[in-house]
Write a protein that holds these residues in place. Structure first.
Motif, PDB file in Angstrom:
ATOM      1  N   ARG A   1      41.818   4.202  43.646  1.00 42.82           N
ATOM      2  CA  ARG A   1      40.533   3.586  43.294  1.00 42.82           C
ATOM      3  C   ARG A   1      40.254   3.771  41.806  1.00 42.82           C
ATOM      4  NH1 ARG A   1      36.873   5.578  47.384  1.00 42.82           N
ATOM      5  NH2 ARG A   1      36.637   7.468  46.186  1.00 42.82           N
TER       6      ARG A   1
ATOM      7  N   PRO B   1      38.559  -6.068  37.108  1.00 47.27           N
ATOM      8  CA  PRO B   1      38.825  -7.165  38.058  1.00 47.27           C
ATOM      9  C   PRO B   1      39.897  -8.099  37.521  1.00 47.27           C
ATOM     10  CG  PRO B   1      36.784  -7.563  36.867  1.00 47.27           C
ATOM     11  CD  PRO B   1      37.261  -6.209  36.432  1.00 47.27           C
TER      12      PRO B   1
ATOM     13  N   LEU C   1      41.320  -4.245  45.428  1.00 52.94           N
ATOM     14  CA  LEU C   1      40.294  -3.631  44.585  1.00 52.94           C
ATOM     15  C   LEU C   1      40.149  -4.351  43.250  1.00 52.94           C
ATOM     16  CD1 LEU C   1      40.926   0.169  45.220  1.00 52.94           C
ATOM     17  CD2 LEU C   1      39.304  -1.364  46.327  1.00 52.94           C
TER      18      LEU C   1
ATOM     19  N   HIS D   1      35.650  -7.783  55.320  1.00 49.21           N
ATOM     20  CA  HIS D   1      36.608  -6.995  54.525  1.00 49.21           C
ATOM     21  C   HIS D   1      36.894  -5.605  55.078  1.00 49.21           C
ATOM     22  CE1 HIS D   1      36.522  -9.973  51.294  1.00 49.21           C
ATOM     23  NE2 HIS D   1      35.214 -10.006  51.411  1.00 49.21           N
TER      24      HIS D   1
ATOM     25  N   ARG E   1      37.419  -0.853  52.452  1.00 47.70           N
ATOM     26  CA  ARG E   1      37.506  -1.678  51.246  1.00 47.70           C
ATOM     27  C   ARG E   1      36.137  -1.892  50.625  1.00 47.70           C
ATOM     28  NH1 ARG E   1      40.958  -7.089  51.548  1.00 47.70           N
ATOM     29  NH2 ARG E   1      42.500  -5.468  51.981  1.00 47.70           N
TER      30      ARG E   1
ATOM     31  N   ASP F   1      35.048   1.184  48.688  1.00 48.27           N
ATOM     32  CA  ASP F   1      35.729   1.230  47.393  1.00 48.27           C
ATOM     33  C   ASP F   1      35.118   0.231  46.418  1.00 48.27           C
ATOM     34  OD1 ASP F   1      37.495   3.205  48.150  1.00 48.27           O
ATOM     35  OD2 ASP F   1      39.104   1.826  48.700  1.00 48.27           O
ATOM     36  N   ARG F   2      34.916  -0.988  46.882  1.00 45.32           N
ATOM     37  CA  ARG F   2      34.369  -2.031  46.010  1.00 45.32           C
ATOM     38  C   ARG F   2      32.952  -1.687  45.555  1.00 45.32           C
ATOM     39  NH1 ARG F   2      37.397  -6.914  45.021  1.00 45.32           N
ATOM     40  NH2 ARG F   2      35.503  -7.277  43.835  1.00 45.32           N
ATOM     41  N   THR F   3      32.181  -1.053  46.449  1.00 48.60           N
ATOM     42  CA  THR F   3      30.819  -0.666  46.077  1.00 48.60           C
ATOM     43  C   THR F   3      30.843   0.396  44.991  1.00 48.60           C
ATOM     44  OG1 THR F   3      30.023  -1.185  48.305  1.00 48.60           O
ATOM     45  CG2 THR F   3      28.634   0.246  46.950  1.00 48.60           C
TER      46      THR F   3
END
Length: 436
Positions: free
Chosen positions: A285, A293, A318, A341, A345, A348-350
């Motif tokens: 992460r 991104p 990610l 999702h 995931r 992690d994205r948050t």
């Protein structure tokens, strides 16, 4: 600062003399450890704990791997283990290494040795009975510590002083040690991230790392990945990475890195910013935070570091541009994303989105912080749900088999998700009938 000669920490101390005492250690007194020690000392040979277990015990950190050294040759070590009814594995006889397995515990036992020839990665060694000569093979002073079964500490290169000062130094000349194995360049920064203080790295070591940075290119991706990911697990990897970036060490192995500030924010959230027991420092992460991104960068890094298929796919997910997460996102909308999702995931994205959000603001709104935490709580509480109707149900309603079944199921799932997954089977069947 040039490294001191062995034993330079005191005028009246010889390099081979003990310098201190380890406090009681559960791992040292455990039954498997006692069994291995008893087997190895049965013939009167001296045995010591070496390397990381001594260093971590001194720092009061968890000890994971227990390594031992002895002057006896590896064949004799195998004999002593067998005589004691213990399993011995000849993991590297040419280099004097045997692994003892007792229950679920593993102990790496190495015969004392000294280098006679190196080629940049592999070393030709001869066995010895000289503890100081063996310690001189270690990469850093803090890894050259040893302790006997009674807990007496031996420190021929002043590693204890370096630990106390938060200083990582090579044993001997930094350039020569890096020439012996280029991976030591990355190990220097990895150990600084874990045991050093801030960006005050040893000058001689940094100068040598800067000089030999191009020698990282031929190293295998697996070796580089192992050091990099362990560095990224430190509490504050960003400070060390800034030093690496400034000295040209990152460019040969990770030219895609461009967002160290976001990594700093993410590390703070993982280690100190949240009271969430399920959130721990995660090296992959954190690598995604460095890349931003950028799917192309993620693919290039995964290939260069030869990541596993699972890690490659996770890094790609990610680094994807979607979904875009904001603290204003409603609970209903976030649960739809969780359904699509998955909780892992989305968590992690948050965290990555929150780190980018913090990094872009001079002032932080407590309401935003509460909103991000609420999203993380939703991810922790999420239990996967499934649409309560299937293709067979649509066929029973009279729909002709074919692509239309999949299309209607997708429409129904969207309708069901927009209503926060509340409609039950009967309601979903009624909606399907209406759409038919």
């Amino acid at each position: 600062m040039a490294p001191p000669e062995p034993g330079g920490g005191g005028l009246h101390r010889r390099p081979g003399d003990p310098v201190g005492q380890l406090p009681p250690q559960p791992w040292r007194d455990a039954a498997p450890t006692r069994a291995v020690l008893a087997a190895l000392t049965a013939g009167g040979a001296e045995v010591r704990f070496v390397g990381g277990c001594v260093r971590d015990a001194v720092c009061r950190r968890p000890v994971r791997d227990i390594d031992l050294a002895t002057p006896e040759p590896p064949e004799r070590v195998l004999e002593r283990l067998a005589a004691a009814g213990l399993r011995g594995i000849p993991t590297g006889l040419a280099h004097g290494t045997v692994t003892a397995v007792v229950g679920g515990a593993r102990f790496e036992i190495t015969t004392l040795r000294r280098d006679v020839e190196t080629d940049g990665r592999h070393a030709k060694v001869v066995f010895t009975d000289d503890w100081v000569a063996d310690a001189a093979r270690r990469d850093f002073t803090i890894n050259a510590l040893s302790a006997d079964p009674a807990g007496r500490i031996y420190d021929p290169f002043d590693g204890l002083a370096d630990l106390g000062a938060g200083r990582v130094r090579f044993v001997g000349l930094p350039a020569r040690r890096i020439e012996e194995d280029a991976l030591r360049l990355l190990r220097f920064f990895r150990f600084h991230a874990w045991f050093g203080r801030g960006d005050a790295c040893d000058r001689d070591a940094v100068a040598a790392c800067r000089r030999f940075a191009p020698s990282l290119v031929p190293l295998s991706g697996e070796r580089i990945a192992a050091e990099l990911l362990r560095l990224l697990q430190a509490d504050d990897p960003a400070t060390t990475l800034m030093v690496m970036l400034a000295n040209g060490v990152l460019a040969p192995i990770l030219p895609e890195i461009h967002d160290i500030p976001r990594l700093r924010q993410l590390s703070w959230l993982e280690c100190r910013g949240l009271a969430r027991p399920e959130i721990r420092p995660d090296p992959l992460r954190r690598l995604a935070a460095l890349l931003g991104p950028d799917p192309a960068a993620a693919a290039a890094v995964a290939a260069r570091l030869r990541l596993s298929a699972a890690d490659r796919d996770r890094l790609a997910a990610l680094a994807a541009a979607e979904p875009v997460l904001l603290p204003s996102l409603s609970a209903v909308a976030f649960r739809r994303l969780l359904h699509r999702h998955g909780a892992s995931r989305l968590r992690d994205r948050t965290l990555l989105a929150w780190a980018a959000w913090r990094n872009g603001r001079l002032r932080l709104d407590p309401a935003d912080t509460a909103a991000w935490i609420a999203l993380l709580d939703l991810a922790s509480q999420w239990e996967p749900v499934a649409l309560p109707v299937r293709g067979a149900d649509l066929l029973a309603l009279g729909l002709t088999p074919g692509p239309a079944v999949g299309r209607l199921l997708a429409e129904l799932e969207g309708w069901w998700a927009e209503r926060d997954f509340r409609p039950d089977r009967a309601a979903c069947l009624a909606e399907a009938q209406a759409r038919l």
